[in-house]
Every structure is written in C-alpha cells, then in structure tokens.
Design an enzyme around this catalytic site. Sequence first.
Site, short mmCIF file in Angstrom:
data_model
loop_
_atom_site.label_atom_id
_atom_site.label_comp_id
_atom_site.label_asym_id
_atom_site.label_seq_id
_atom_site.Cartn_x
_atom_site.Cartn_y
_atom_site.Cartn_z
CB SER A 124 -33.09 -70.36 -58.44
OG SER A 124 -34.23 -69.63 -58.06
CE1 TYR A 149 -29.95 -68.58 -53.52
CE2 TYR A 149 -31.89 -67.70 -54.62
CZ TYR A 149 -31.11 -68.77 -54.24
OH TYR A 149 -31.50 -70.05 -54.59
CE LYS A 153 -28.56 -70.86 -56.10
NZ LYS A 153 -27.85 -72.09 -55.78
P1 NAD Z 1 -30.74 -75.59 -47.53
O1 NAD Z 1 -30.19 -74.39 -46.87
O2 NAD Z 1 -31.70 -76.43 -46.77
O3 NAD Z 1 -29.55 -76.54 -48.03
C1 NAD Z 1 -28.27 -76.04 -48.38
C2 NAD Z 1 -27.25 -76.85 -47.60
O4 NAD Z 1 -25.94 -76.41 -47.94
C3 NAD Z 1 -27.41 -76.69 -46.08
O5 NAD Z 1 -27.43 -77.97 -45.49
C4 NAD Z 1 -26.16 -75.90 -45.67
O6 NAD Z 1 -25.73 -76.25 -44.36
C5 NAD Z 1 -25.18 -76.29 -46.75
N1 NAD Z 1 -24.12 -75.30 -47.02
C6 NAD Z 1 -24.28 -73.96 -47.25
N2 NAD Z 1 -23.07 -73.41 -47.52
C7 NAD Z 1 -22.16 -74.41 -47.49
C8 NAD Z 1 -20.75 -74.47 -47.69
N3 NAD Z 1 -20.05 -73.38 -47.98
N4 NAD Z 1 -20.12 -75.67 -47.56
C9 NAD Z 1 -20.84 -76.78 -47.23
N5 NAD Z 1 -22.16 -76.79 -47.04
C10 NAD Z 1 -22.82 -75.61 -47.18
O7 NAD Z 1 -31.39 -75.14 -48.91
P2 NAD Z 1 -32.28 -75.94 -49.94
O8 NAD Z 1 -33.63 -75.32 -49.95
O9 NAD Z 1 -32.13 -77.39 -49.75
O10 NAD Z 1 -31.57 -75.49 -51.29
C11 NAD Z 1 -30.57 -76.28 -51.92
C12 NAD Z 1 -30.05 -75.54 -53.13
O11 NAD Z 1 -31.13 -75.28 -54.01
C13 NAD Z 1 -29.42 -74.19 -52.82
O12 NAD Z 1 -28.32 -74.01 -53.67
C14 NAD Z 1 -30.51 -73.20 -53.15
O13 NAD Z 1 -30.00 -71.95 -53.52
C15 NAD Z 1 -31.17 -73.89 -54.33
N6 NAD Z 1 -32.58 -73.49 -54.52
C16 NAD Z 1 -33.43 -73.55 -53.47
C17 NAD Z 1 -34.74 -73.14 -53.63
C18 NAD Z 1 -35.71 -73.13 -52.46
O14 NAD Z 1 -36.67 -72.37 -52.50
N7 NAD Z 1 -35.51 -73.96 -51.44
C19 NAD Z 1 -35.19 -72.68 -54.88
C20 NAD Z 1 -34.28 -72.66 -55.95
C21 NAD Z 1 -32.96 -73.07 -55.75
C1 WQD Z 2 -44.37 -66.96 -52.68
C2 WQD Z 2 -45.57 -66.02 -52.77
C3 WQD Z 2 -45.10 -63.79 -51.96
C4 WQD Z 2 -44.43 -64.97 -47.79
C5 WQD Z 2 -38.36 -67.33 -53.22
C6 WQD Z 2 -37.07 -66.82 -53.80
C7 WQD Z 2 -36.68 -67.63 -54.99
C8 WQD Z 2 -36.67 -69.14 -54.68
C9 WQD Z 2 -37.90 -69.58 -53.96
C10 WQD Z 2 -34.45 -69.85 -54.23
C11 WQD Z 2 -45.22 -64.61 -53.26
C12 WQD Z 2 -46.14 -64.48 -51.09
C13 WQD Z 2 -44.70 -64.98 -49.14
C14 WQD Z 2 -45.35 -64.36 -46.91
C15 WQD Z 2 -46.75 -63.83 -48.80
N1 WQD Z 2 -35.59 -69.51 -53.84
N2 WQD Z 2 -45.84 -64.43 -49.63
N3 WQD Z 2 -46.48 -63.82 -47.45
O1 WQD Z 2 -40.64 -65.18 -53.51
O2 WQD Z 2 -41.61 -66.87 -55.12
O3 WQD Z 2 -39.37 -67.22 -54.21
O4 WQD Z 2 -38.20 -68.71 -52.86
O5 WQD Z 2 -33.98 -69.82 -55.34
O6 WQD Z 2 -35.43 -67.18 -55.39
O7 WQD Z 2 -37.25 -65.47 -54.18
O8 WQD Z 2 -41.27 -67.50 -52.72
O9 WQD Z 2 -42.44 -68.44 -50.79
O10 WQD Z 2 -41.24 -66.24 -50.53
O11 WQD Z 2 -43.33 -66.33 -51.91
O12 WQD Z 2 -47.79 -63.32 -49.21
O13 WQD Z 2 -45.16 -64.29 -45.67
O14 WQD Z 2 -46.10 -65.84 -51.45
O15 WQD Z 2 -45.43 -62.44 -52.13
O16 WQD Z 2 -46.30 -64.16 -54.03
P1 WQD Z 2 -40.76 -66.56 -53.94
P2 WQD Z 2 -42.04 -67.15 -51.39
#
Ligand code: NAD
Ligand code: WQD
Length: 338
Positions: A124, A149, A153
């Site tokens: 991330s 979190y 990562k």
């Molecule tokens: P999500 O929660 O929709 O998907 C994660 C999946 O993993 C879920 O289906 C959950 O049930 C499963 N899971 C969690 N712990 C588990 C375990 N111990 N064993 C088996 N299954 C397990 O999330 P997502 O948005 O699809 O994210 C996928 C990956 O990408 C995650 O690792 C997340 O940290 C990373 N990521 C997400 C974002 C985002 O904003 N969505 C941004 C950057 C990185």
């Molecule tokens: C986006 C913008 C907020 C909600 C997060 C995690 C990051 C990654 C992605 C996993 C910011 C603003 C938000 C609201 C708002 N996940 N906001 N009102 O914070 O960039 O990233 O998700 O790895 O680790 O931190 O995403 O969608 O929460 O926020 O004004 O109700 O929207 O301040 O500027 P963020 P976000």
Amino acid sequence: MTILVTGGAGYIGSHTVLALLERGDDVVVIDNLSNSSKVSLERVTELTGKEPTLYVADILDRHVLRDIFSNHTITDVIHFAGLKSVGESITKPLEYYENNVVGTLVLLHEMLQAGVDSLIFSSSATVYGNPEKVPLSEECQTGGTTNPYGTSKLMVEQILRDFSLAQPEFRITCLRYFNPVGAHESGRIGEDPNGIPNNLVPYISQVAIGKLECLSVYGNDYPTPDGTGVRDYIHVLDLASGHLAALDHKAEGSSFKAINLGTGVGYSVIDLIQAFEKAAQTKINYRIVERRAGDVAECWSDSSLARQHLGWQATRTIDDMIRDTWNWQKNNPDGYGS
Ligand code: NAD
Ligand code: WQD
C-alpha cells in the site's frame, strides 16, 4: 497457470479472480470470509462462466495451506488476505499483526515447503508514511507509518525483502496500491464495506443512495488547490490488470520488486463529490469538519516504474471510477446482502 489467491472473495481479490479466469488461468481461493461473502465469487462465476475452487479457511491454518499446495499444482500466489481498516488496527493491533504479518509468514513457509516460488503481495502507498514529496516514486523513503495497519504492510515488505535474499529463486512483487475505487462495469461485483464506511468513495456512495445523510469532509485548510485532501484514486479493474501484468513480468530483473500501482493523477475530496454529483445526478450533502488524525495533505504516485517493468498503466478515468461505483451501489443498495 493455477493461481492461489488468498483473500480472493474480497473487494480487490474478486475483481482479480475475475480477470484471471477471463484470461484462462485456473484459480484457487482461500478466504476465511471475515470481511467478505462468497456471493462475490458466485457472481464472478456468473460473469465468466468459470468457477474458482474456494477453500473457506484461514491463512493462519498451515494444514489447509499444505492441503491446497498438495491438491493443486499452484504456479503463483497472489496474497490479498489481511485486515485493512486503519482505525480498527489502532484498537486491535494484535489482530492486525497476526493476520497480516504472521499470516504472511505461514504462507511463505508453506510456499517454500511446496516449492512454489512466485508471490505478489498487496502492499500500500501507506508504507510511504507522510510523503516527503509528491509524486511518490519507489525511490522515496518508506517508514513513519502512523498505525498498526500501515506498519504491518511495512513489516511484510521488509520480511519479503530479507526472504528474497535468502531464497533468490523466489520472485516477489510488492504492489503498492494507491486508493482503489470503482467496481466491475456489470454492477455485479463491487466494494461492500461492513457498517459505516471509513473511506471516501463508499461513504459518498451511501450518501448518494440515501443510506447516510451527510459526508464529513475532513478539513479544507490543507495546502492543496481547494484545501481538501488529494489522493490517487485507481479503478479496481486497472488494479486487477496490474496483477496480471505482474504475473507476466515476474522473471525480469531482481527477485524482489516494489512497484506503485496508481494513475499518477491526484484528485481532491471536492473533485470526487463533483464527479459523484454528475454520475448520480443528485446533490451530495456535505459539511466541512476538522482534519482526521493521521491524514496527509496529498498522496499520488509516480507510476513510471509500473510502465517500465510491467508494461502496465491505468486506463480508466475518475468519471469511469465513479460511474461504476454508482452503478454497483444503486444495483446493490445493501451490497451482497441485497
Ligand atoms: P477486503 O477486506 O475486501 O479483502 C481481504 C480479504 O481477505 C477478505 O475477503 C477477508 O475475508 C480475507 N481475509 C482476511 N484475513 C484473512 C485470513 N487470516 N485468512 C483468510 N482470509 C482472510 O480488502 P481489499 O480492499 O480487497 O484489500 C485486499 C488487500 O489489499 C489487503 O491486503 C489490503 O490491505 C490491501 N490494500 C487495500 C487497499 C484498499 O484501500 N482497499 C489499499 C492498499 C492495500
Ligand atoms: C481519502 C480522502 C480523507 C472519508 C486509506 C488508508 C490507506 C489505503 C487506502 C489500505 C482523504 C477524505 C475520507 C470521509 C473525507 N488503504 N475523507 N471524509 O485515507 O487516503 O487511505 O485507504 O492500504 O492505507 O489510509 O483514503 O478514502 O479514507 O480518504 O473527507 O468520510 O478523503 O481526509 O483526504 P486514505 P480515504
């Protein structure tokens, strides 16, 4: 190829499983459904006419992983499974380190044991902490994460870097996602957050559908063009194709790579509200409130390394992202429970 997708029932996982099946790969999913529903995969089957093999199990269970590696000839692993809520990680750090860090260690042990040596890890942009500059390139310093979190990562990236030195035959790609949004254009699969969403796009979408009353905009006094936070939103289908590109280019260069997946363009909270108003043809009710702790002013990617190394770049615009989010939301007002 037979790809093991951990967390494949989740938001990004289900879109990637769909893309893998569409191009003819076999897919095995392990997911404990702690943050997802298997309906997502049923819908993937409905869309592709192909069925992934699903193991409803935890990646912390090494015996299940061992069974999977012995029952299937897995060529590559895409590792999405983990917990992802920044706020929750502060109140439940042990759960986050256990699922995200220990879970990855268990997976690596079993891959090593089974002789499966290709891994793509969901990292991330959060690993950059408070960005020293934008756009963020992979050369920028990582660290300074402000919650378990983000730290989980960062720790996994370090573990993978160390592991790749000890096991040079392993091909490991950490894909650093920026802000994934959007949904499959069919409106059949999308993001289905539990409870009140923390992230901007799912929150606005629930305001647009009338489930939530008003969006709180966290601060309009940032040093950005309109004062609100700027992020690099990327369509989940572009992310999915980034994983396919990473599978195809895994053998090039060194055995460990960290690569940004973003569009290289930043949009503000106000830009997103306006895009949503256009797509949904409705007014989004919002008010400006205090900044949210831990937020940064702006965060967007330099995505040239993905272009060079993976031959990949995002193709979908912010309007595509918001149109598809809205299409998913209005067809599934209660997500997979609809
Ligand atoms: P999500 O929660 O929709 O998907 C994660 C999946 O993993 C879920 O289906 C959950 O049930 C499963 N899971 C969690 N712990 C588990 C375990 N111990 N064993 C088996 N299954 C397990 O999330 P997502 O948005 O699809 O994210 C996928 C990956 O990408 C995650 O690792 C997340 O940290 C990373 N990521 C997400 C974002 C985002 O904003 N969505 C941004 C950057 C990185
Ligand atoms: C986006 C913008 C907020 C909600 C997060 C995690 C990051 C990654 C992605 C996993 C910011 C603003 C938000 C609201 C708002 N996940 N906001 N009102 O914070 O960039 O990233 O998700 O790895 O680790 O931190 O995403 O969608 O929460 O926020 O004004 O109700 O929207 O301040 O500027 P963020 P976000």
